[in-house]
Design an enzyme around this catalytic site. Structure first.
Site, PDB file in Angstrom:
ATOM      1  N   CYS A   2       0.854  -1.212  -0.109  1.00 58.60           N
ATOM      2  CA  CYS A   2       0.081   0.074  -0.073  1.00 58.60           C
ATOM      3  C   CYS A   2       0.818   1.248  -0.104  1.00 58.60           C
ATOM      4  O   CYS A   2       2.109   1.178   0.123  1.00 58.60           O
ATOM      5  CB  CYS A   2      -0.950  -0.154   1.148  1.00 58.60           C
ATOM      6  SG  CYS A   2      -1.781  -1.504   1.577  1.00 58.60           S
ATOM      7  N   ARG A  27       3.356   0.490  -7.220  1.00 62.38           N
ATOM      8  CA  ARG A  27       3.285  -0.541  -6.231  1.00 62.38           C
ATOM      9  C   ARG A  27       2.231  -1.512  -6.292  1.00 62.38           C
ATOM     10  O   ARG A  27       2.203  -2.527  -5.471  1.00 62.38           O
ATOM     11  CB  ARG A  27       3.448   0.093  -4.848  1.00 62.38           C
ATOM     12  CG  ARG A  27       4.631   1.309  -4.661  1.00 62.38           C
ATOM     13  CD  ARG A  27       4.409   2.100  -3.534  1.00 62.38           C
ATOM     14  NE  ARG A  27       4.141   1.458  -2.358  1.00 62.38           N
ATOM     15  CZ  ARG A  27       5.130   1.519  -1.309  1.00 62.38           C
ATOM     16  NH1 ARG A  27       6.275   2.364  -1.656  1.00 62.38           N
ATOM     17  NH2 ARG A  27       5.237   0.951  -0.124  1.00 62.38           N
ATOM     18  N   TRP A  75      -3.550  -2.254  -1.086  1.00 62.32           N
ATOM     19  CA  TRP A  75      -3.301  -3.305  -1.709  1.00 62.32           C
ATOM     20  C   TRP A  75      -3.781  -4.493  -0.600  1.00 62.32           C
ATOM     21  O   TRP A  75      -3.371  -4.663   0.292  1.00 62.32           O
ATOM     22  CB  TRP A  75      -1.791  -3.553  -1.908  1.00 62.32           C
ATOM     23  CG  TRP A  75      -1.460  -4.584  -2.840  1.00 62.32           C
ATOM     24  CD1 TRP A  75      -1.972  -4.500  -4.205  1.00 62.32           C
ATOM     25  CD2 TRP A  75      -1.456  -6.139  -2.990  1.00 62.32           C
ATOM     26  NE1 TRP A  75      -1.568  -5.501  -4.992  1.00 62.32           N
ATOM     27  CE2 TRP A  75      -1.309  -6.631  -4.274  1.00 62.32           C
ATOM     28  CE3 TRP A  75      -1.019  -6.982  -1.853  1.00 62.32           C
ATOM     29  CZ2 TRP A  75      -0.970  -7.880  -4.278  1.00 62.32           C
ATOM     30  CZ3 TRP A  75      -0.811  -8.295  -1.839  1.00 62.32           C
ATOM     31  CH2 TRP A  75      -0.476  -8.611  -3.085  1.00 62.32           C
ATOM     32  N   ASN A  99      -0.466   1.331   6.684  1.00 66.93           N
ATOM     33  CA  ASN A  99       0.081   0.254   5.725  1.00 66.93           C
ATOM     34  C   ASN A  99       0.731  -0.662   6.780  1.00 66.93           C
ATOM     35  O   ASN A  99       1.065  -0.269   7.857  1.00 66.93           O
ATOM     36  CB  ASN A  99       1.444   0.759   5.107  1.00 66.93           C
ATOM     37  CG  ASN A  99       1.096   1.444   3.795  1.00 66.93           C
ATOM     38  OD1 ASN A  99       0.113   1.597   3.455  1.00 66.93           O
ATOM     39  ND2 ASN A  99       2.286   1.899   3.172  1.00 66.93           N
ATOM     40  N   GLY A 100       0.769  -2.187   6.482  1.00 68.49           N
ATOM     41  CA  GLY A 100       0.925  -3.035   7.442  1.00 68.49           C
ATOM     42  C   GLY A 100       0.080  -4.031   8.016  1.00 68.49           C
ATOM     43  O   GLY A 100      -1.193  -4.007   7.333  1.00 68.49           O
ATOM     44  N   GLU A 482      12.221 -25.017 -10.936  1.00 72.81           N
ATOM     45  CA  GLU A 482      11.879 -23.725 -10.750  1.00 72.81           C
ATOM     46  C   GLU A 482      13.120 -22.732 -11.403  1.00 72.81           C
ATOM     47  O   GLU A 482      13.191 -21.674 -11.853  1.00 72.81           O
ATOM     48  CB  GLU A 482      11.676 -23.215  -9.388  1.00 72.81           C
ATOM     49  CG  GLU A 482      11.486 -21.995  -9.080  1.00 72.81           C
ATOM     50  CD  GLU A 482      10.675 -21.003  -9.835  1.00 72.81           C
ATOM     51  OE1 GLU A 482       9.780 -21.572 -10.511  1.00 72.81           O
ATOM     52  OE2 GLU A 482      10.586 -19.830  -9.819  1.00 72.81           O
ATOM     53  N   LYS A 486      13.198 -20.061 -14.199  1.00 75.48           N
ATOM     54  CA  LYS A 486      13.688 -18.483 -13.885  1.00 75.48           C
ATOM     55  C   LYS A 486      14.712 -18.201 -14.900  1.00 75.48           C
ATOM     56  O   LYS A 486      14.628 -17.060 -15.581  1.00 75.48           O
ATOM     57  CB  LYS A 486      14.491 -18.257 -12.600  1.00 75.48           C
ATOM     58  CG  LYS A 486      13.661 -17.275 -11.260  1.00 75.48           C
ATOM     59  CD  LYS A 486      12.539 -17.065 -11.501  1.00 75.48           C
ATOM     60  CE  LYS A 486      11.426 -17.643 -11.900  1.00 75.48           C
ATOM     61  NZ  LYS A 486      10.001 -18.007 -11.560  1.00 75.48           N
ATOM     62  N   GLU A 489      13.141 -17.895 -18.622  1.00 66.90           N
ATOM     63  CA  GLU A 489      12.088 -16.960 -19.111  1.00 66.90           C
ATOM     64  C   GLU A 489      12.894 -15.522 -18.793  1.00 66.90           C
ATOM     65  O   GLU A 489      11.976 -14.628 -19.483  1.00 66.90           O
ATOM     66  CB  GLU A 489      10.971 -16.991 -18.023  1.00 66.90           C
ATOM     67  CG  GLU A 489      11.224 -16.544 -16.488  1.00 66.90           C
ATOM     68  CD  GLU A 489       9.743 -16.392 -15.989  1.00 66.90           C
ATOM     69  OE1 GLU A 489       8.821 -16.045 -16.241  1.00 66.90           O
ATOM     70  OE2 GLU A 489       9.913 -16.855 -14.652  1.00 66.90           O
ATOM     71  N   HIS A 505      18.502 -41.717 -18.059  1.00 68.94           N
ATOM     72  CA  HIS A 505      17.653 -42.140 -19.067  1.00 68.94           C
ATOM     73  C   HIS A 505      17.478 -41.268 -20.087  1.00 68.94           C
ATOM     74  O   HIS A 505      16.246 -41.186 -20.699  1.00 68.94           O
ATOM     75  CB  HIS A 505      16.265 -42.084 -18.017  1.00 68.94           C
ATOM     76  CG  HIS A 505      16.249 -43.003 -16.816  1.00 68.94           C
ATOM     77  ND1 HIS A 505      16.152 -44.517 -16.910  1.00 68.94           N
ATOM     78  CD2 HIS A 505      16.480 -42.876 -15.788  1.00 68.94           C
ATOM     79  CE1 HIS A 505      16.145 -44.888 -15.814  1.00 68.94           C
ATOM     80  NE2 HIS A 505      16.582 -43.911 -15.003  1.00 68.94           N
ATOM     81  N   LYS A 601       2.599 -10.937 -17.201  1.00 72.41           N
ATOM     82  CA  LYS A 601       2.571 -11.215 -15.691  1.00 72.41           C
ATOM     83  C   LYS A 601       1.615 -12.076 -15.251  1.00 72.41           C
ATOM     84  O   LYS A 601       1.582 -13.092 -14.466  1.00 72.41           O
ATOM     85  CB  LYS A 601       2.543  -9.724 -14.816  1.00 72.41           C
ATOM     86  CG  LYS A 601       2.530 -10.234 -13.146  1.00 72.41           C
ATOM     87  CD  LYS A 601       3.953 -10.768 -12.880  1.00 72.41           C
ATOM     88  CE  LYS A 601       4.051 -11.174 -11.401  1.00 72.41           C
ATOM     89  NZ  LYS A 601       5.180 -12.188 -10.955  1.00 72.41           N
TER      90      LYS A 601
HETATM   91  C1  AGP Z   1       6.910 -17.603 -13.299  1.00 67.04           C
HETATM   92  O1  AGP Z   1       8.217 -16.990 -12.996  1.00 67.04           O
HETATM   93  C2  AGP Z   1       6.056 -17.114 -14.603  1.00 67.04           C
HETATM   94  N1  AGP Z   1       5.816 -15.682 -14.649  1.00 67.04           N
HETATM   95  C3  AGP Z   1       5.006 -17.894 -14.603  1.00 67.04           C
HETATM   96  O2  AGP Z   1       5.332 -19.211 -14.942  1.00 67.04           O
HETATM   97  C4  AGP Z   1       3.723 -17.685 -13.635  1.00 67.04           C
HETATM   98  O3  AGP Z   1       4.213 -18.556 -12.440  1.00 67.04           O
HETATM   99  C5  AGP Z   1       2.450 -18.524 -14.126  1.00 67.04           C
HETATM  100  O4  AGP Z   1       2.057 -17.873 -15.218  1.00 67.04           O
HETATM  101  C6  AGP Z   1       1.376 -18.698 -13.042  1.00 67.04           C
HETATM  102  O5  AGP Z   1       1.004 -17.420 -12.653  1.00 67.04           O
HETATM  103  P1  AGP Z   1       0.083 -17.068 -11.413  1.00 67.04           P
HETATM  104  O6  AGP Z   1       0.935 -17.722 -10.309  1.00 67.04           O
HETATM  105  O7  AGP Z   1      -0.238 -15.773 -11.334  1.00 67.04           O
HETATM  106  O8  AGP Z   1      -1.121 -17.943 -11.556  1.00 67.04           O
END
Ligand code: AGP
Length: 606
Positions: A2, A27, A75, A99-100, A482, A486, A489, A505, A601
């Site tokens: 927030c 933010r 937020w 905030n908090g 993961e 990272k 992407e 395998h 996002k």
């Molecule tokens: C992760 O870094 C990516 N941006 C992507 O895999 C993301 O995790 C996925 O699209 C799921 O998004 P969500 O958690 O908002 O559902």
């Protein structure tokens, strides 16, 4: 997070407040509002759901003329996204923004019997508490100080009252507040970016401090009302720089702040002394918790990997539980066979991912209870699940998910720790996990700070490669997946995550000088097995990086060893180093780190 702004001086407060809130829009927020005191000492309050533009529209019909006021972008953490829950809150003689997270707001709310509460927020409770103390000649400063001594949790607040025109009281504990000192005007903000253009001279309030702000400046006190001689500092940097908290990218800011945001995830949900965890959100009865014997965890991308890591911990903690972790885009079209004693965890940072939402709806049609593990409050998934838990990681601006991953794993771990008690789970193991969760934020901060430069130089060394394999076993396997995601992407390097036991395998055929291999090796009962894969790769000339908490001799091109009292949650610690590595590789390759090509996002379409 927030945003807070405040103003007292010769200008029209409304203009300064709305302009300041616009500076804080980056933010992330879901509602906004301002309150001002006009020259007749009458207060005016305008709030709106949605963007600042909605607030401006509302102000057009009811412009505020005062020269003192406070504003807020919310937020949502406690209570949905509604105008009633938006700040500023007005209770009695008090107008306040906050905030908090106030952990003990329910207990305080129960004591304030003379008050009717319009909202679901913890903030309104604090405003009522201050109002209840603001009586019989007690000054606003004293009423605020007395009230804050009751608070457990975090706060950054700005308060004014028509009874004391010309004065704004601010205070902070765990949520930043800055006081901008102008010429015959004083500004308040939770983020220096809102002060730029008015002044570069500011007092950065410290935790446990309170200040009385007027148009002549600010007097700073401890909560015990001891006067402090706080020296103003100069605000450095430009607007863009400041909004990233001094970091070059939101991604780095979000990696580095996950220790702080994890406090909010854990807040009020673990009891290390009792060795117990408790999530309020899932609102499951004891019987319902006892009857769960199968958990389906649904997600995409990083959310899926968070679920995969959590599933290992769930099976360790809950002896008679089976777990099934599914990729939402696949699961939604399969014939879902869900045993009757199932519960579905719907994992999503944005709470808007189309495939995950579709699975939620399919699962609900089959009468299975759905629980959200979501970051964005009031998001579609959060509204459609039967119950759930907000992970409180704060807005995640960068497309690559980092702090939300950590928060999601921790939230699901707490869910497992809670139901374990109803399934004969080992109390000692539950207590061990609880103790590790308590120190996890500090350990993440330490691991990141101790290894930051090393990861940066390692990234430089490997930035030219175009292929990578990430390998791990057991709870290090989801971390391998993961870590590869990272890297791919944001750096666009072709990176694949594999269970290291799978090397023979197929993947080991890939090992040559085009690739480098990242091994996550845990100091646990599978250590020797994990090293087996490493030796196989090295025997074929593979370039190897090892991330480990083991002190044992390990042969690799580069080894990053961490020292920590944490054992069970080591994968989470090592993953933060993978986040740093991916970040710096992407920076070295000159990519748009926060907005990688082709990515959004939130994937709200199939
Ligand atoms: C992760 O870094 C990516 N941006 C992507 O895999 C993301 O995790 C996925 O699209 C799921 O998004 P969500 O958690 O908002 O559902």
């Amino acid at each position: 997070m927030c945003g807070i702004v405040g103003y007292v001086g010769g200008k029209k407060a409304q203009d300064v407040l709305v302009g300041g809130l616009r500076r804080l829009e980056y933010r992330g927020y879901d509602s906004a509002g301002i309150a001002t005191l006009d020259d007749d000492d009458k207060a005016h309050l305008t709030r709106s759901v949605g963007k600042i533009a909605e607030l401006s529209k509302a102000l057009e019909s009811e412009p505020q003329t005062g020269h003192l006021g406070i504003g807020h972008t919310r937020w949502a953490t406690h209570g949905g996204v509604t105008e009633t829950n938006a700040h500023p809150h007005h209770v009695g003689n008090i107008y306040m923004v906050h905030n908090g997270i106030i952990e003990n707001y329910k207990e305080i709310k129960a004591e304030l019997k003379d008050y009717d509460f319009a909202s679901d927020t913890d903030t309104e409770v604090l405003a009522a508490l201050i109002d209840s103390n603001y009586k019989d000649g007690v000054s606003l400063k004293d009423a605020v100080a007395k009230s804050l001594k009751r608070i457990r949790g975090t706060y950054g607040i700005a308060v004014f009252s028509p009874k004391e025109p010309g004065t704004i009281i601010v205070a902070r504990l765990g949520s930043p507040l800055i006081i901008g000192l102008g010429k015959d005007e004083t500004l308040i903000a939770s983020d220096a970016s809102a002060l730029l253009g008015y002044t570069r001279e500011a007092i950065y309030l410290n935790d446990g401090e309170l200040a009385v702000c007027t148009d002549k400046g600010a007097e700073v006190f401890t909560l015990g009302l001891k006067h402090l001689d706080s020296k103003p500092e100069t605000i450095e940097g430009d607007l863009a720089q400041i909004q990233k908290g001094g970091y070059d990218h939101f991604l780095l800011k979000e990696i580095m702040e996950q220790a702080t945001t994890l406090h909010n995830t854990l807040s009020g949900r673990i009891d290390p002394k009792a060795g117990k965890m408790h999530l309020g959100g899932p609102n499951l009865t004891e019987k319902e918790m006892r009857d769960i014997h199968h958990v389906v965890i649904v997600g995409c991308g990083t959310a899926y990997y968070a679920g995969l890591l959590a599933s290992y911990y769930m099976e360790q903690l809950v002896p008679d539980l089976t777990t099934e972790v599914v990729i939402a885009s696949e699961y939604r079209y399969r014939s879902l066979h869900l045993p009757k004693d199932s519960v579905a965890l719907i994992v999503s940072q944005s709470g808007e991912t189309a495939d995950t939402l579709a699975c939620l709806r399919e699962i609900k049609k089959r009468g299975v209870k759905t629980l959200g593990i979501v970051n964005v409050v009031g998001s579609t998934i959060a509204r459609e699940v039967d119950g759930g838990t907000y992970v409180h990681a704060g807005p995640e601006i960068s497309v690559a998910s980092t702090k939300a991953f950590t928060a999601q794993v921790v939230a699901m771990l707490m869910f497992a720790g809670m139901i374990a008690e109803y399934h004969g789970g080992d109390p000692k193991l539950i207590a061990e996990f609880t103790r590790e969760l308590e120190i996890l934020p500090k350990e993440i901060e330490k691991v990141l700070n101790d290894n930051h430069d090393t990861m940066k130089s390692l990234a430089k060394k490997y930035s030219k490669f175009d292929h990578a394999l990430y390998l791990g076993r057991d709870t290090a396997f989801p971390i391998a997946l993961e870590g590869a995601l990272k890297l791919k992407e944001i750096s666009y390097i072709h990176a694949e995550g594999y269970a290291s036991g799978e090397l023979k395998h197929g993947p080991i055929a890939l090992v040559d000088d085009r690739f480098f291999e990242v091994f996550t090796i845990l100091d646990n009962w599978l250590f020797d097995k994990s090293c087996g894969g490493l030796h196989e790769v090295r025997a074929r000339g593979g370039k190897t990086i090892v991330l480990t908490n083991s002190k044992a001799d390990i042969e690799a091109d580069d080894i990053i060893r961490i020292e920590s009292p944490i054992k069970l949650l080591t994968p989470i610690l090592l993953n933060t180093l993978q986040q740093l590595f991916a970040y710096y590789v992407a920076v070295n390759r000159g990519n748009d780190v926060d907005q990688p090509r082709n990515l959004a996002k939130s994937v709200t379409v199939e």
